[in-house]
Design a protein around this motif. Structure first.
Motif, PDB file in Angstrom:
ATOM      1  N   LEU A  13       0.827  -1.205   0.000  1.00  0.00           N
ATOM      2  CA  LEU A  13       0.000   0.000   0.000  1.00  0.00           C
ATOM      3  C   LEU A  13       0.865   1.260   0.000  1.00  0.00           C
ATOM      4  O   LEU A  13       0.529   2.261  -0.617  1.00  0.00           O
ATOM      5  N   PHE A  14       2.018   1.205   0.654  1.00  0.00           N
ATOM      6  CA  PHE A  14       2.874   2.371   0.810  1.00  0.00           C
ATOM      7  C   PHE A  14       3.732   2.656  -0.429  1.00  0.00           C
ATOM      8  O   PHE A  14       4.420   3.664  -0.483  1.00  0.00           O
ATOM      9  N   PHE A  15       3.691   1.755  -1.418  1.00  0.00           N
ATOM     10  CA  PHE A  15       4.434   1.974  -2.660  1.00  0.00           C
ATOM     11  C   PHE A  15       3.518   1.999  -3.872  1.00  0.00           C
ATOM     12  O   PHE A  15       3.972   1.911  -5.001  1.00  0.00           O
ATOM     13  N   SER A  16       2.243   2.156  -3.633  1.00  0.00           N
ATOM     14  CA  SER A  16       1.256   2.205  -4.711  1.00  0.00           C
ATOM     15  C   SER A  16       1.292   3.582  -5.377  1.00  0.00           C
ATOM     16  O   SER A  16       1.555   4.600  -4.743  1.00  0.00           O
ATOM     17  N   ILE A  17       0.973   3.586  -6.684  1.00  0.00           N
ATOM     18  CA  ILE A  17       0.890   4.862  -7.409  1.00  0.00           C
ATOM     19  C   ILE A  17      -0.555   5.339  -7.524  1.00  0.00           C
ATOM     20  O   ILE A  17      -0.817   6.408  -8.045  1.00  0.00           O
ATOM     21  N   ALA A  20      -5.810   6.874  -4.269  1.00  0.00           N
ATOM     22  CA  ALA A  20      -6.611   6.411  -3.124  1.00  0.00           C
ATOM     23  C   ALA A  20      -5.751   5.606  -2.151  1.00  0.00           C
ATOM     24  O   ALA A  20      -5.893   5.731  -0.931  1.00  0.00           O
ATOM     25  N   ASP A  21      -4.835   4.784  -2.693  1.00  0.00           N
ATOM     26  CA  ASP A  21      -3.933   4.003  -1.844  1.00  0.00           C
ATOM     27  C   ASP A  21      -2.978   4.936  -1.093  1.00  0.00           C
ATOM     28  O   ASP A  21      -2.694   4.726   0.092  1.00  0.00           O
ATOM     29  N   GLN A  22      -2.502   5.952  -1.775  1.00  0.00           N
ATOM     30  CA  GLN A  22      -1.587   6.906  -1.136  1.00  0.00           C
ATOM     31  C   GLN A  22      -2.300   7.633   0.005  1.00  0.00           C
ATOM     32  O   GLN A  22      -1.730   7.825   1.080  1.00  0.00           O
ATOM     33  N   ALA A  23      -3.546   8.019  -0.210  1.00  0.00           N
ATOM     34  CA  ALA A  23      -4.315   8.708   0.842  1.00  0.00           C
ATOM     35  C   ALA A  23      -4.519   7.780   2.037  1.00  0.00           C
ATOM     36  O   ALA A  23      -4.414   8.205   3.198  1.00  0.00           O
ATOM     37  N   LYS A  24      -4.783   6.505   1.769  1.00  0.00           N
ATOM     38  CA  LYS A  24      -4.955   5.533   2.850  1.00  0.00           C
ATOM     39  C   LYS A  24      -3.641   5.348   3.611  1.00  0.00           C
ATOM     40  O   LYS A  24      -3.630   5.282   4.845  1.00  0.00           O
ATOM     41  N   ALA A  25      -2.525   5.302   2.893  1.00  0.00           N
ATOM     42  CA  ALA A  25      -1.211   5.150   3.518  1.00  0.00           C
ATOM     43  C   ALA A  25      -0.898   6.353   4.414  1.00  0.00           C
ATOM     44  O   ALA A  25      -0.391   6.192   5.532  1.00  0.00           O
ATOM     45  N   ALA A  42      13.270  10.089   5.293  1.00  0.00           N
ATOM     46  CA  ALA A  42      12.955  10.027   3.862  1.00  0.00           C
ATOM     47  C   ALA A  42      13.353  11.319   3.151  1.00  0.00           C
ATOM     48  O   ALA A  42      13.893  11.286   2.044  1.00  0.00           O
ATOM     49  N   VAL A  43      13.126  12.466   3.786  1.00  0.00           N
ATOM     50  CA  VAL A  43      13.484  13.752   3.174  1.00  0.00           C
ATOM     51  C   VAL A  43      15.000  13.905   3.127  1.00  0.00           C
ATOM     52  O   VAL A  43      15.584  14.257   2.099  1.00  0.00           O
ATOM     53  N   GLU A  44      15.665  13.636   4.252  1.00  0.00           N
ATOM     54  CA  GLU A  44      17.120  13.821   4.326  1.00  0.00           C
ATOM     55  C   GLU A  44      17.867  12.899   3.365  1.00  0.00           C
ATOM     56  O   GLU A  44      18.873  13.282   2.783  1.00  0.00           O
ATOM     57  N   GLN A  45      17.389  11.661   3.222  1.00  0.00           N
ATOM     58  CA  GLN A  45      18.083  10.703   2.366  1.00  0.00           C
ATOM     59  C   GLN A  45      17.608  10.740   0.919  1.00  0.00           C
ATOM     60  O   GLN A  45      18.121  10.019   0.077  1.00  0.00           O
ATOM     61  N   GLY A  46      16.631  11.568   0.647  1.00  0.00           N
ATOM     62  CA  GLY A  46      16.165  11.723  -0.736  1.00  0.00           C
ATOM     63  C   GLY A  46      15.481  10.480  -1.279  1.00  0.00           C
ATOM     64  O   GLY A  46      15.619  10.160  -2.459  1.00  0.00           O
ATOM     65  N   TRP A  49      10.701   6.904  -3.749  1.00  0.00           N
ATOM     66  CA  TRP A  49       9.494   6.121  -3.993  1.00  0.00           C
ATOM     67  C   TRP A  49       8.727   5.855  -2.706  1.00  0.00           C
ATOM     68  O   TRP A  49       9.295   5.662  -1.656  1.00  0.00           O
ATOM     69  N   GLY A  50       7.403   5.817  -2.816  1.00  0.00           N
ATOM     70  CA  GLY A  50       6.550   5.401  -1.718  1.00  0.00           C
ATOM     71  C   GLY A  50       6.125   6.521  -0.795  1.00  0.00           C
ATOM     72  O   GLY A  50       6.528   7.671  -0.931  1.00  0.00           O
ATOM     73  N   THR A  51       5.281   6.129   0.167  1.00  0.00           N
ATOM     74  CA  THR A  51       4.793   7.044   1.198  1.00  0.00           C
ATOM     75  C   THR A  51       5.592   6.754   2.463  1.00  0.00           C
ATOM     76  O   THR A  51       5.651   5.617   2.917  1.00  0.00           O
ATOM     77  N   TRP A  52       6.211   7.782   3.007  1.00  0.00           N
ATOM     78  CA  TRP A  52       7.052   7.629   4.202  1.00  0.00           C
ATOM     79  C   TRP A  52       6.668   8.701   5.208  1.00  0.00           C
ATOM     80  O   TRP A  52       6.658   9.883   4.872  1.00  0.00           O
TER      81      TRP A  52
END
Length: 158
Positions: A13-17, A20-25, A42-46, A49-52
């Protein structure tokens, strides 16, 4: 045993494009005790992909990375290595490095003297451009004599 990370239950779910999946994540991330750390990493390491940490790929792209730390001041060990890695030279840094090396050699020499004088102690005296003490000089003399005897024995066997 369940994981304290809610994302562990549905990793796909956290790597879906799919939006709706992104909103759920993102909603799942809000209940996570590690949300802030995850987003910051996630921001510092650039991570692209995915929701973090409740941030989608687009949201992370718009966040600014923290500015890099100020470089170490010249005349410090850290600055010496920074210059060295860039192929630069800096007199204050080189002088500090020489002082650090000398201090390290003196510290090591103290340890060798605690053993009563050693070949390593003799070598450290020489690297410090000083006359070796009697104990270190004697050990070195014996080591050289032993090496000569071994070479002579090896020649006689050949």
């Amino acid at each position: 045993m369940t994981s304290p990370r809610p994302c562990a239950a549905e990793p796909d779910l956290f790597f879906s494009i799919v939006k709706a999946d992104q909103a759920k994540a993102v909603k799942i991330c809000q209940a996570c005790p590690f949300q802030q750390q995850c987003a910051q990493t996630a921001v510092e390491q650039g991570i692209r992909w995915g929701t973090w940490g409740g941030l989608t790929e687009n949201q992370r792209r718009t966040r600014k990375k923290p500015p890099p730390p100020e470089p170490a001041a010249c005349g410090t060990s850290l600055a010496y290595w920074r210059h060295r890695n860039k192929g630069e030279t800096c007199i204050p840094c080189d002088m500090q490095r020489a002082a650090d090396v000398e201090a390290d050699r003196r510290r090591r020499l103290e340890g060798e003297h605690a053993k009563g004088g050693t070949k390593t102690g003799y070598d450290l005296h020489m690297r410090l451009n000083e006359q070796p003490c009697e104990a270190c000089r004697e050990v070195n003399r014996l080591a050289c004599a032993l090496a000569r005897q071994r070479r002579a024995a090896a020649r006689s066997r050949a």
